[in-house]
Design an enzyme around this catalytic site. Structure first.
Site, mmCIF file in Angstrom:
data_model
loop_
_atom_site.group_PDB
_atom_site.id
_atom_site.type_symbol
_atom_site.label_atom_id
_atom_site.label_comp_id
_atom_site.label_asym_id
_atom_site.label_seq_id
_atom_site.Cartn_x
_atom_site.Cartn_y
_atom_site.Cartn_z
ATOM 1 N N ASP A 305 -30.630 6.433 -30.345
ATOM 2 C CA ASP A 305 -30.348 7.045 -29.046
ATOM 3 C C ASP A 305 -29.289 6.225 -28.311
ATOM 4 O O ASP A 305 -29.017 5.073 -28.660
ATOM 5 C CB ASP A 305 -31.627 7.069 -28.193
ATOM 6 C CG ASP A 305 -32.796 7.706 -28.920
ATOM 7 O OD1 ASP A 305 -32.659 8.865 -29.348
ATOM 8 O OD2 ASP A 305 -33.849 7.035 -29.064
ATOM 9 N N ASP A 329 -29.154 10.930 -32.056
ATOM 10 C CA ASP A 329 -30.475 11.471 -31.718
ATOM 11 C C ASP A 329 -30.451 11.984 -30.276
ATOM 12 O O ASP A 329 -29.888 13.038 -30.021
ATOM 13 C CB ASP A 329 -31.539 10.400 -31.977
ATOM 14 C CG ASP A 329 -32.949 10.962 -32.037
ATOM 15 O OD1 ASP A 329 -33.103 12.147 -32.372
ATOM 16 O OD2 ASP A 329 -33.901 10.217 -31.743
ATOM 17 N N ASP A 330 -31.014 11.268 -29.336
ATOM 18 C CA ASP A 330 -31.034 11.739 -27.954
ATOM 19 C C ASP A 330 -30.140 10.861 -27.070
ATOM 20 O O ASP A 330 -29.821 9.728 -27.429
ATOM 21 C CB ASP A 330 -32.470 11.694 -27.410
ATOM 22 C CG ASP A 330 -33.425 12.534 -28.255
ATOM 23 O OD1 ASP A 330 -33.198 13.755 -28.346
ATOM 24 O OD2 ASP A 330 -34.371 11.958 -28.829
ATOM 25 N N ASP A 333 -34.219 8.385 -24.457
ATOM 26 C CA ASP A 333 -35.476 8.700 -25.134
ATOM 27 C C ASP A 333 -36.577 7.784 -24.604
ATOM 28 O O ASP A 333 -36.476 6.558 -24.714
ATOM 29 C CB ASP A 333 -35.300 8.494 -26.647
ATOM 30 C CG ASP A 333 -36.518 8.973 -27.439
ATOM 31 O OD1 ASP A 333 -37.573 9.216 -26.830
ATOM 32 O OD2 ASP A 333 -36.403 9.082 -28.673
ATOM 33 N N LYS A 369 -34.800 13.008 -23.110
ATOM 34 C CA LYS A 369 -36.109 13.220 -23.738
ATOM 35 C C LYS A 369 -37.103 12.301 -23.039
ATOM 36 O O LYS A 369 -37.132 11.093 -23.261
ATOM 37 C CB LYS A 369 -36.044 12.929 -25.243
ATOM 38 C CG LYS A 369 -37.340 13.313 -25.947
ATOM 39 C CD LYS A 369 -37.172 13.424 -27.445
ATOM 40 C CE LYS A 369 -37.415 12.117 -28.142
ATOM 41 N NZ LYS A 369 -37.171 12.233 -29.591
#
Ligand SMILES: *[C@@H]1O[C@H](CO)[C@@H](O)[C@H](O)[C@H]1NC(C)=O
Ligand SMILES: *[C@@H]1O[C@H](CO)[C@@H](O)[C@H](O)[C@H]1NC(C)=O
Length: 503
Positions: A305, A329-330, A333, A369
């Site tokens: 992330d 990914d994010d 997070d 997230k």
């Protein structure tokens, strides 16, 4: 600073019709929601737009906050700065109380659930103090030197090992490529912090490419000690400032370490998350971080992330003024972090796209997230004045966090999932703006919502905005390391639903 802000305003009004420019001149004479409105060296507006109050946060930062009187939550009812000295604002006792509890109430019951907005040392104007002990590192140095300015060390690790509480380590400009990651494992005190910073005005890059785990093989494990260009563990009261960390096995990895400040850092192209807080972590500030293009070949994108605050707990952690983009990914997070975190004035975009040809691709792709776990844990995070756009999946999501999250004045635009996905939580959504996402919002039973674009109704397309030019927020920061104020996703009719860069 005033000159800079005034010139911004003249640029703004120069692009607008006369009536709108007069309107905006009036508005921007006062601080916008969540804008800075005071602090040492601050020369911008010191009052806030109607309904918002200038609240002292620390000696370097006051902020426009909404006055609320909800029982059990924050009641921010004063504009008067605390009458404490600057040194007392850095003591641990001030860190463990909220502004409100220390200021307007003596009821201990008020302190239990209130998320602190009282942080220490959170602006770029707070330059590291270099009086007293200063240790220098230079690409032209030697570890057999003394560490004085004319006799610098070569190794950052050597400087860390030599430093005593209260010392500032100044790294001179240049690119450093240590073959071992840097271990930080001792603590300062509230009044004797350690500081590691680029020498003022010089550009420092620490390249982790020669460290272990860059990258580790697919499915290989990465030993705890190998994580991070800076591996910070059991180390409290550190400040890291103005460093660029690239190609590392994580950029910053801070585990079981509290009261640490991370100011104006850049973490990119690392082989795991650019920046991670984990374990028992409290009262850490992550301010003005830029974190991008981080990826994890060893997991095909499952966990790198921009900013991960994961698998841990601790009060008083604050994320402010960060940009998190194009990570595998994010953007941010908060997986299995059990304690409320305050996130504000932060942008996430372009996360979750497979730019590395990973197969099978495991990236998630949420801008924010805000939880999740196995099993899920509840945490009442607060997110305000943030933008999330063009992410592969959701703009903002509880991701299974069944706490009561508070989202106010955020904007989700053109995400390929849901703008605000809070199906699993009784969260509170107010004054948020969702535009052009694949889906608009979900909200779990027991949640509340008001003033959001979907509550107001009507069409929320690009024609509503003064500007949809992403380069206004994706380009260089200004001379104060702030994201330049602009018309990005501001509503042409002057209403203030959603986020603003005027902060
Ligand atoms: C990086 O590691 C390689 C192989 O161990 C070594 O040959 C090279 O000198 C290292 N580079 C630096 C800058 O330390
Ligand atoms: C969103 O979906 C569109 C259409 O499928 C695609 O072109 C675009 O690349 C996607 N964006 C992201 C960030 O995944």
């Amino acid at each position: 600073m005033e000159m800079i802000r005034l010139s911004r305003i003249s640029v703004v009004v120069g692009c607008l019709s006369t009536s709108l420019s007069l309107f905006l001149q009036g508005v921007y004479g006062q601080g916008q929601p969540y804008a800075q409105c005071g602090g040492q060296g601050w020369t911008g507006p010191t009052t806030c737009v109607a309904g918002w109050t200038c609240v002292y946060s620390n000696d370097w930062y006051s902020q426009c906050l909404q006055v609320t009187t909800t029982a059990g939550t924050t009641s921010r009812t004063t504009t008067t700065p605390r009458t404490t000295t600057s040194s007392s604002s850095r003591t641990s006792s001030s860190k463990t109380t909220t502004f409100v509890s220390s200021k307007t109430t003596t009821s201990s019951s008020r302190t239990s659930t209130t998320l602190s907005t009282t942080t220490r040392y959170t602006t770029t104007s707070a330059a590291p103090s270099a009086t007293g002990c200063v240790i220098y590192v230079s690409t032209a140095g030697s570890d057999s030197n003394t560490g004085a300015i004319n006799s610098p060390f070569a190794g950052i690790q050597k400087a860390v090992d030599t430093a005593k509480p209260g010392c500032t380590i100044y790294i001179r400009g240049g690119t450093y490529k240590p073959s071992k990651n840097i271990q930080v494992g001792k603590s300062g005190t509230a009044s004797q912090r350690y500081t590691v910073a680029a020498y003022p005005g010089e550009k420092v890059i620490i390249d982790g490419d020669n460290m272990t785990g860059t990258p580790a093989a697919l499915d290989a494990s990465l030993d705890n000690a190998d994580r991070g260009i800076f591996h910070i563990q059991n180390a409290n009261y550190w400040t890291f400032k103005s460093l660029e960390l690239i190609n590392g096995p994580y950029g910053i990895y801070n585990r079981d370490a509290s009261y640490n400040d991370f100011l104006d850092l850049i973490t990119h192209d690392n082989y795991e998350s650019g920046f991670q807080l984990e374990g028992n972590v409290a009262y850490c500030n992550v301010i003005n971080l830029d974190s991008y293009m981080n990826r994890d070949p060893r997991k095909n994108g499952e966990s790198a992330d921009g900013l991960a605050i994961k698998q841990g707990r601790g009060e008083g952690n604050v994320v402010r003024g960060c940009r998190l983009w194009n990570n595998v990914d994010d953007g941010i997070d908060l997986w299995m972090f059990e304690t409320p975190i305050l996130i504000e004035n932060t942008l996430a975009w372009g996360n979750g796209v497979n730019r590395w040809g990973f197969s099978p691709f495991e990236g998630d792709g949420n801008g924010f997230k805000l939880g999740g776990g196995d099993p899920d844990v509840p945490a009442n995070h607060i997110v305000r004045n943030c933008f999330s756009f063009r992410n592969a999946v959701d703009g903002f999501t509880d991701n299974g966090n069944y706490g009561k999250l508070t989202l106010d004045h955020n904007t989700a635009w053109k995400n390929n999932g849901t703008g605000f996905d809070f199906a699993d939580s009784p969260s509170k959504l107010t004054n948020n703006l969702a535009s052009n996402n694949k889906a608009t919002y979900t909200l779990g039973s027991g949640g509340s919502q008001s003033g959001n674009s979907w509550n107001i109704g009507g069409t929320w397309n690009d024609a509503r905005f003064i500007s949809t030019d992403t380069s206004l927020v994706t380009g260089p920061r200004d001379s104060n390391n702030m994201i330049p104020a602009s018309n990005f996703l501001l509503l042409a009719d002057g209403t203030t639903t959603g986020a603003t860069t005027h902060m």
